[in-house]
Structures are given as structure tokens and as C-alpha cells.
Write a protein that holds these residues in place. Structure first.
Motif, PDB file in Angstrom:
ATOM      1  N   LEU A  60       0.850  -1.186   0.000  1.00  0.00           N
ATOM      2  CA  LEU A  60       0.000   0.000   0.000  1.00  0.00           C
ATOM      3  C   LEU A  60       0.887   1.238   0.000  1.00  0.00           C
ATOM      4  O   LEU A  60       1.908   1.276   0.695  1.00  0.00           O
ATOM      5  N   GLY A  61       0.512   2.249  -0.769  1.00  0.00           N
ATOM      6  CA  GLY A  61       1.315   3.461  -0.834  1.00  0.00           C
ATOM      7  C   GLY A  61       0.469   4.702  -1.068  1.00  0.00           C
ATOM      8  O   GLY A  61      -0.573   4.640  -1.727  1.00  0.00           O
TER       9      GLY A  61
ATOM     10  N   SER B 248      -1.822   0.405  -4.681  1.00  0.00           N
ATOM     11  CA  SER B 248      -2.108  -0.817  -3.926  1.00  0.00           C
ATOM     12  C   SER B 248      -1.821  -2.023  -4.806  1.00  0.00           C
ATOM     13  O   SER B 248      -2.004  -1.977  -6.019  1.00  0.00           O
ATOM     14  N   SER B 249      -1.336  -3.072  -4.181  1.00  0.00           N
ATOM     15  CA  SER B 249      -0.985  -4.277  -4.925  1.00  0.00           C
ATOM     16  C   SER B 249      -1.009  -5.464  -3.981  1.00  0.00           C
ATOM     17  O   SER B 249      -0.640  -5.342  -2.811  1.00  0.00           O
TER      18      SER B 249
ATOM     19  N   GLY C 118      -3.125  -5.179  -9.071  1.00  0.00           N
ATOM     20  CA  GLY C 118      -2.770  -3.846  -8.610  1.00  0.00           C
ATOM     21  C   GLY C 118      -3.752  -2.790  -9.059  1.00  0.00           C
ATOM     22  O   GLY C 118      -4.436  -2.925 -10.086  1.00  0.00           O
ATOM     23  N   PHE C 119      -3.834  -1.729  -8.258  1.00  0.00           N
ATOM     24  CA  PHE C 119      -4.664  -0.568  -8.591  1.00  0.00           C
ATOM     25  C   PHE C 119      -3.916   0.691  -8.195  1.00  0.00           C
ATOM     26  O   PHE C 119      -3.261   0.745  -7.147  1.00  0.00           O
TER      27      PHE C 119
ATOM     28  N   LYS D   6      -5.905   3.217 -12.765  1.00  0.00           N
ATOM     29  CA  LYS D   6      -5.146   2.193 -13.471  1.00  0.00           C
ATOM     30  C   LYS D   6      -5.268   0.863 -12.742  1.00  0.00           C
ATOM     31  O   LYS D   6      -5.044   0.786 -11.537  1.00  0.00           O
ATOM     32  N   PHE D   7      -5.628  -0.185 -13.484  1.00  0.00           N
ATOM     33  CA  PHE D   7      -5.699  -1.544 -12.958  1.00  0.00           C
ATOM     34  C   PHE D   7      -4.730  -2.421 -13.746  1.00  0.00           C
ATOM     35  O   PHE D   7      -4.570  -2.245 -14.957  1.00  0.00           O
ATOM     36  N   TYR D   8      -4.110  -3.358 -13.064  1.00  0.00           N
ATOM     37  CA  TYR D   8      -3.257  -4.303 -13.773  1.00  0.00           C
ATOM     38  C   TYR D   8      -3.272  -5.645 -13.049  1.00  0.00           C
ATOM     39  O   TYR D   8      -3.530  -5.730 -11.839  1.00  0.00           O
ATOM     40  N   ALA D   9      -3.025  -6.697 -13.816  1.00  0.00           N
ATOM     41  CA  ALA D   9      -2.987  -8.055 -13.268  1.00  0.00           C
ATOM     42  C   ALA D   9      -1.919  -8.849 -13.999  1.00  0.00           C
ATOM     43  O   ALA D   9      -1.731  -8.683 -15.214  1.00  0.00           O
TER      44      ALA D   9
END
Length: 798
Positions: A583-584, A607-608, A623-624, A651-654
Motif C-alpha cells: 500500500l502506498g 495498492s498491490s 494492482g490498482f 489504473k488496474f493491472y494483473a
């Protein structure tokens, strides 16, 4: 050897021919190769270039999770590729984002991916905490690369910490491709192979050990390898009390045909390593026909001598000082360090920019008023050129740099350092130049660690001074009274200027172009402080940064200035390090000295979650990120059409990765990313991006591998919608008793970026220390051109 072709075998072959991830499309970068990215280990990156002769320099910009500021490092261009390293301290899970900055010879600055980082998301590297097949089996002897006497060869495997499903007695041991399992001793949790028990003679050369590890059902779970060199006992005894060395020579000639223009290139790469007891010598020479006097140096050379307490380098080096002052900058000169435990001293001096002479285009008389107002018109030698002024193509001054840093240390718990950096242009190095500059930076840094480094406090600060035009030199006291004060054009007390002259005049020129005159306003201050805590499975880092808008260091070209704020990141380990939650949050503001008409606030939420469930199950990362930028100007007032800011990006990533065995070993990776930017200002610069990639590497046997994949990318914006896809397939073959290594890859791209690319590489080992490599690369852009690169490389090691 696989005797039956089952459905999984054919399905794997079909998938392999269909899919792989390939590089983003680019007319500068053809391919990116990244070595395995593991936590706290350097990450090596190679970027293959389409036409290296048109490129001046390449930088890699990268940032860790939770950061919004990119750190930049110069990459080294060798032949048709650029090589760079992300330092180990930045290899922090879950990921690193990066992009490349490419400076062309004509002055154009390009990025890879195109439009990154603002319009196009940067590339992402996932950082692994550990390899998936962490089976607990260790190769105790020999060590990697160890030289072993022929009569002392001992291969030892430890299964003490092996996982429960590992079946020790099913383990197979190979020397090269020869199965030597029957000659090994299985002793409870150890497997021992001695050269005395092997009836055949083992050649005295570099050897490869291969271990196949099986479970109780007979399934192959993992493969480990270890290389070593077998030598004679007399050779090993002689080596212990003599200067040992290794020489590696490589020569290349290649032809590049781009847009019907054919060019030949030649280069030589020589490397030398030697040691005697604790004395080590390392030398490198890279000479290329691309070295030209109208571009910055392409040749590279260096020599380094080091022991446990000192090192001395000559030639090209990349010295590392506190990040705010000097980092990632090539210095051609010397770099030295003395390490005495409680006290250390580092010093560097050399050239960071080579002079490149400009050219005279046109001359003007003194009464050409309109011409004299142009930025490329300078005063010239009238006796030489007939007129006092001329329009020129401006050259680059030679710029030298001196850095000194003494530091005081107490093991790993305490370090305090002081740094001085002095850098400036040699105004006599070229004839056609304008405004040579000078820079002085004074800095300090501190690091404290407590409780076995679970608590870490770090800080550094630097103050800079710059003279933006030293062509007229230092002003005399009488000139200061004329230029400054109530009677002069600059309203600064002349006594203040004279005080600066008495203090800094020994280091740099003091005139009307010097600054800042009011350092107490902190416009030229850069500082940061951080606190790290590692307790209760939480790794917390909080950081505050301050960068004044006037801060400048010639040793740090890409530092973001006019910004202040904080960020905090927490990485939480759960379920025996199988789950990592990161978390950041970061909040930054600009306009520190109120030089702009509004202050912009930049906020980022990161967040990831990464899941490593264990052997046989894929690894997952989700991640978001949310980016918000705004200032207090009205977004509905057309007066502020180009200055009002109010936008947000989601932004979303997987990512899913899996190393598995389905008839044969495979490595698969799937990546998805989507982002959407909403611009609430009158500009309505809304954008959206989606990218998908999948790649698969399959090892069919010891001689045949395939790697393949697909990439799809689409972006939508008011300016330019963009969509493309790339399919990639490659094979690798080992032939002629592993002397011939063949690889072939093909990668067509479709959509808004159309291109067909073919790479063929053949490596042939003539003898153990001499090899030849032939490379053919074809790039066809439909209805435009067909380009090619053909190269031959010879390599000799001693």
C-alpha cells in the motif's frame, strides 16, 4: 526422450506457435531483453536498436512501487544494442515501472514506449521474492565457476531442507549430457559423486552439472545446473601463488541497410580480469567505427585496480555519490576510493561532456539590429571573418566535473558524509558556443541503523550555486558597484555580492549571472529524509522530499525540481511469505517559491497484492493506482485554458506467471493493464489505454526450446486513437554436440503499426575458447521499406 505424443504435447505445441509477448512497437527499439528480476539483485536490461548510428544516447528511467518520481541511468551503447542495469536497492517487490529516453543525433527526444510516461503507461517488471521451484535442494560443491583439480572432483547435493514430496532416490545426476547417477553415493540426505568412482576420463575444461529432481510419483519437479572448470592439480597449485588472469576478445563487423542506405560498422570489445591474492585488476576497451567528432563519445575504455581497502579507476566510470548530487553520470577521468573502516574518502574527476565544435553559417555587421536579436547570433572574431557577428550552429563546450566525499562510518549502523561537486564548461574548448556555465554543489548525508537494521533513518541535503554565463569571467569590485545596487541594473546590495565573491570566488566566477543571491529562501536547496521500519511482517517506509526550483547539479541531469511533499509505503508479508500486500500514498506540491500563477497538487494512491501459493499453482499479482492532479485555477474560465489542471487517472493491472511441467517444462506469463484518465478542464484531454500480453517458453528436450506469444494494445484520446497487435514465435536448437546454437524468431505486427520482423542467429563454438556468431535481422514496413542488419562476431577467450 518423449516417445508418445499425447494431447497435452500437441496442445502445448499449438500454444507455443501462437503466443508470446513482444516489445512495444517502435522505430528505434526493436526488442527488450530483461534478465530475471529477483528482490535485492541487480536487473540487467538490453535494448536492441534499429539504427544505432542515429542515436546519441539512451537513458533508462525507473521507479519502485509507491514512488511517482523516476530515477534515470545512462545506458551503454555497444554495437546495435544499449545495455543498462537497475541497481539492486531498487529491485523491491512487487514491481518496477520503467521507460527509455532516446536522444537522437538531430536533437529529437523519443521515448519507449512511445509517449511514456504521460500519454502511454510505462513498462512494468515484476520482482520475484523467490523462484517458484524453491525445493530446498542445494548444490554444496563445486561452487559456481570454481576451478577444481582433476583428482579432487566432488559433487555434493544436500536434501536436508528438501520439501516433503521430493523423492531423493529418484534424483538423476548428469555431467554434461552423460548420466552419471549410477556412480553417485546416496547417503540419507546427501548425494555425493567422486571423480575417483567414475571409470571414464573427464576432460579438463569447463563442465556443466545438471540435476533432475523428482517427486514420489516420478514427476520431474525441477532442474538445477552448475558450471565449473576442471583443471590439473599442478595448474591449481601454480595458480595459488601467481597472477591469474582472463582475457576476452570480441570483434564485430556488420552492415545496416535502412531506407536504401547501406552502412558498414566495425567494433572491438576487449576485457581483462586478473587477481593476485587480494589485488584485482579489471580493464575494458570498446572501440567502434561509430566514434565521430560531431557526437559524444561512443568508444569506452576503463582500467580499475582494487584491494580490500582502496580502488582506483581510469577512463570511463559511473561513480555513485548521494543521489541528489551525482548518480548515473559517465565521467571520463579517474575515480578513487580509500576505505579504512571508520573513515572513507571517494574522489572523482573527469570530463562529462566532450567538446563539439559548431559552425559559422552567416556573418553580420554591427548595425544589423534585427539579426543581432536572434538567439543563434553571437560575437565572432572580426579580424578572422570580416564581420563582428555571426549566425552559427552552436556547439557544445567541454564540461569537467570534480567530486569529493569524505565519510565517517561505524559498521552498518552509522555513516555520515560530506560532498563537494564542482563542474563547469571550458569556454576556450570551442569557438562557436554561447553561455558557458558553471556549477557548485555542497551536500551532506546521514544514515543510522538500529536493532539489526530493522530501523533505518536516512537523510541527505544539498545546496547548489550556478553561473549561467561565465564568458565574461569574474567582476572586479568596481564593476560590482556599477552593475549592482541603486546605481546599477540589478537591485542587490553590492556588499552581498562581494561577500559571495570572497567565499565562492575561489571555486567559480562571480558576476551578474551567478545565483542564487538569497540561498536562505531555499530555492536552490534539495533535501530528503526517510524512516524505515521492519517489524511484525510490515516493511514501512516514510519519506519527505524538498526540491527548490533553482536546484541544479551537473552530476544529476534528470532530477525533478520545484516539488515538495511526502510518501509512505507499507509492504505486508502474510501466510509464511506467500501473500504480499503493498500500500502506498504520495502527496506532492510545486510552486515552492511562488514563481507560477498557481500551485498544483499531485496525489497518488498505490495498492498491490501478490500471491505465491506454492509449487504447482500460478503466482498472481493484482494492482490498482489512482493519480489526481489539480490546482486552484478555475476549470470553467477560458483564461486558464492551458494552465488550469483537474484530472484523475485510474489504473488496474494483473499478472499471472507459472512455471509448470505438462509433458515438458513450460514458463508462462500473462499480463493485463487498463487505465482511464478523466480531464475535467476545458481541454478535455481524456485518454484510455488497454494492453494484453501472453508469453510461453517451452523446453522440449535438451536441444530444442520454443518461445512465443502475443501482445495487443489500444489507446483512445481526442488527439490520436491507436491500436496494434504483435504475434511472436521463436525456436532454439543445439546441434553438432552442442557446438552449434541456432535461434530464429519472427514477429509480425498488425493494425496502426504494421511491420514484419525476422531474426536469425547462429553461434558456432569452433574450439572451447573460440566462437563465431552470424546474425541476420530483417524488418519490413509494408509499402515503405525493407531494412536489414547482417553481422559477424568473433570471440576469443584466454
Amino acid at each position: 526422450m518423449i516417445k508418445e505424443r499425447s494431447f497435452p504435447w500437441y496442445f502445448s505445441l499449438f500454444i507455443t506457435f501462437a503466443l508470446i509477448t513482444f516489445a512495444q512497437p517502435s522505430d528505434v527499439i526493436s526488442r527488450i531483453e530483461i534478465k530475471q528480476a529477483i528482490s535485492n539483485q541487480p536487473i540487467e536490461i538490453r535494448a536492441d536498436l534499429f539504427n544505432a548510428s542515429e542515436i546519441n544516447s539512451v537513458f533508462i528511467a525507473f521507479k519502485t512501487f509507491g514512488e511517482t518520481e523516476f530515477t534515470r541511468r545512462e545506458m551503454e551503447i555497444r554495437s546495435s544494442a544499449a545495455f543498462g542495469v537497475i541497481p539492486a536497492e531498487f529491485a523491491v517487490p512487487p514491481s518496477i515501472e520503467y521507460y527509455l529516453l532516446i536522444s537522437m543525433l538531430d536533437g529529437e527526444l523519443r521515448t519507449y514506449p512511445f509517449g511514456s510516461p504521460d500519454q502511454t503507461p510505462p513498462e512494468r517488471i515484476s520482482i520475484s521474492e523467490r523462484t517458484e521451484f524453491d525445493d530446498g535442494v542445494l548444490i554444496l560443491t563445486p561452487s559456481p565457476g570454481e576451478k577444481v583439480a582433476q583428482d579432487e572432483l566432488l559433487i555434493t547435493l544436500s536434501f536436508i531442507n528438501a520439501k516433503d514430496d521430493i523423492h531423493i532416490k529418484s534424483t538423476k545426476l548428469f555431467l554434461g549430457f552423460e548420466d552419471i547417477t549410477e556412480y553417485a553415493l546416496f547417503a540419507e540426505d546427501l548425494i555425493i559423486f567422486s571423480g575417483f568412482n567414475y571409470p571414464e576420463k573427464i576432460s579438463m575444461r569447463e563442465q556443466l552439472i545438471k540435476i533432475e529432481i523428482y517427486d514420489s510419483l516420478g514427476n520431474l519437479k525441477n532442474t538445477k545446473t552448475r558450471s565449473y572448470t576442471l583443471v590439473s592439480s599442478s595448474y591449481l597449485l601454480a595458480m595459488e601463488d601467481q597472477f591469474n588472469y582472463n582475457i576476452d576478445l570480441k570483434g564485430e563487423t556488420r552492415n545496416e541497410n535502412f531506407n536504401d542506405e547501406s552502412t558498414w560498422y566495425n567494433n572491438i570489445d576487449a576485457r581483462f580480469k586478473g587477481n593476485y591474492n587480494d589485488l584485482k585488476v579489471d580493464a575494458k576497451i570498446y572501440a567502434t567505427s561509430e566514434e565521430k567528432n560531431y557526437r559524444q563519445p561512443q568508444n569506452r575504455y576503463s582500467a580499475k585496480i582494487s584491494t580490500d581497502w582502496f580502488d582506483l579507476s581510469f577512463g570511463d566510470s559511473y561513480p555513485t555519490y548521494p543521489e541528489l548530487i551525482l548518480s548515473g553520470k559517465r565521467v571520463r577521468g579517474f575515480d578513487a576510493g580509500i576505505y579504512l573502516g571508520f573513515f572513507s574518502l571517494q574522489a572523482s574527476y573527469g570530463e562529462i561532456t566532450r567538446e563539439i565544435e559548431g559552425s559559422l553559417l552567416q556573418t553580420y555587421p554591427v548595425d544589423s539590429t534585427s539579426a543581432l536579436l536572434q538567439s543563434d547570433v553571437i560575437e565572432i572574431d572580426q579580424s578572422k571573418y570580416g564581420q563582428p557577428f555571426g549566425r552559427v550552429a552552436l556547439g557544445e563546450y567541454s564540461r569537467n566535473l570534480l567530486a569529493i566525499r569524505p565519510s565517517f562510518n561505524a559498521g552498518e549502523t552509522f555513516q555520515f558524509g560530506l560532498t563537494l561537486l564542482k563542474s563547469g564548461d571550458d569556454k576556450s574548448s570551442i569557438e562557436f558556443g554561447k553561455k558557458p556555465k558553471e556549477n557548485l554543489v555542497l551536500g551532506t548525508d546521514l544514515r543510522l541503523r538500529f536493532d539489526n537494521s530493522r530501523i533505518e533513518i536516512k537523510g541527505e541535503a544539498a545546496m547548489s550555486f550556478q553561473n549561467s554565463d561565465i564568458s565574461t569571467g569574474t567582476l572586479s569590485d568596481a564593476q560590482i558597484d556599477t552593475v549592482f545596487g541603486g546605481n546599477g541594473p540589478i537591485d542587490i546590495d553590492p556588499d552581498i555580492v562581494k561577500n559571495f565573491k570572497s567565499i565562492f570566488g575561489k571555486f567559480m566566477d562571480i558576476n551578474q549571472f551567478f545565483g542564487p543571491w538569497n540561498p536562505e529562501e531555499l530555492s536552490s536547496l534539495a533535501a530528503e529524509a526517510s524512516l524505515g521500519l521492519n517489524y511484525f511482517n510490515n516493511n514501512i517506509r516514510a519519506k519527505y522530499i524538498y526540491r527548490g526550483n533553482d536546484y541544479t547539479s551537473f552530476g544529476q541531469s534528470f532530477l525533478r525540481t520545484d516539488v515538495a511533499g511526502f510518501n509512505i509505503v507499507d509492504r505486508i508479508r502474510m501466510l509464511n511469505n506467500k501473500v504480499f500486500l503493498s500500500l502506498g500514498y504520495e502527496r506532492l506540491q510545486d510552486n515552492l517559491q511562488e514563481t507560477k500563477n498557481a500551485t498544483t497538487t499531485f496525489q497518488t494512491i498505490n495498492s498491490s497484492i501478490s500471491i505465491y501459493p506454492g509449487e504447482g499453482i500460478p503466482n498472481f499479482t493484482l494492482g490498482f493506482a489512482r493519480y489526481d492532479n489539480s490546482n486552484d485555477l478555475s476549470i470553467t474560465d477560458s483564461t486558464y485554458l492551458f494552465s488550469a489542471i483537474d484530472d484523475g487517472t485510474n489504473k488496474f493491472y494483473a499478472q499471472i506467471s507459472h512455471n509448470f511441467i505438462w509433458e515438458i517444462p513450460h514458463k508462462a506469463n500473462l499480463y493485463l493493464s487498463t487505465s482511464k484518465r478523466d480531464d475535467n478542464s476545458l481541454r478535455q484531454n481524456n485518454t484510455s489505454n488497454f494492453s494484453f500480453s501472453f508469453n510461453l517458453r517451452s523446453e522440449w528436450n535438451n536441444y530444442f526450446t520454443t518461445h512465443s506469444g502475443v501482445t495487443y494494445y489500444t489507446s483512445e484520446s481526442a488527439a490520436l486513437p491507436y491500436e496494434y497487435s504483435t504475434v511472436y514465435f521463436g525456436v532454439g536448437l543445439l546441434l553438432l554436440e552442442n557446438k552449434l546454437d541456432l535461434t530464429a524468431t519472427v514477429s509480425p505486427s498488425f493494425g496502426d503499426f504494421e511491420r514484419q520482423a525476422l531474426d536469425l542467429v547462429a553461434n558456432y563454438k569452433v574450439i572451447d575458447n573460440f566462437s563465431l556468431s552470424l546474425q541476420l535481422r530483417l524488418y519490413r514496413i509494408p509499402d515503405v521499406s525493407t531494412n536489414s542488419i547482417i553481422g559477424l562476431i568473433t570471440r576469443y577467450s584466454l
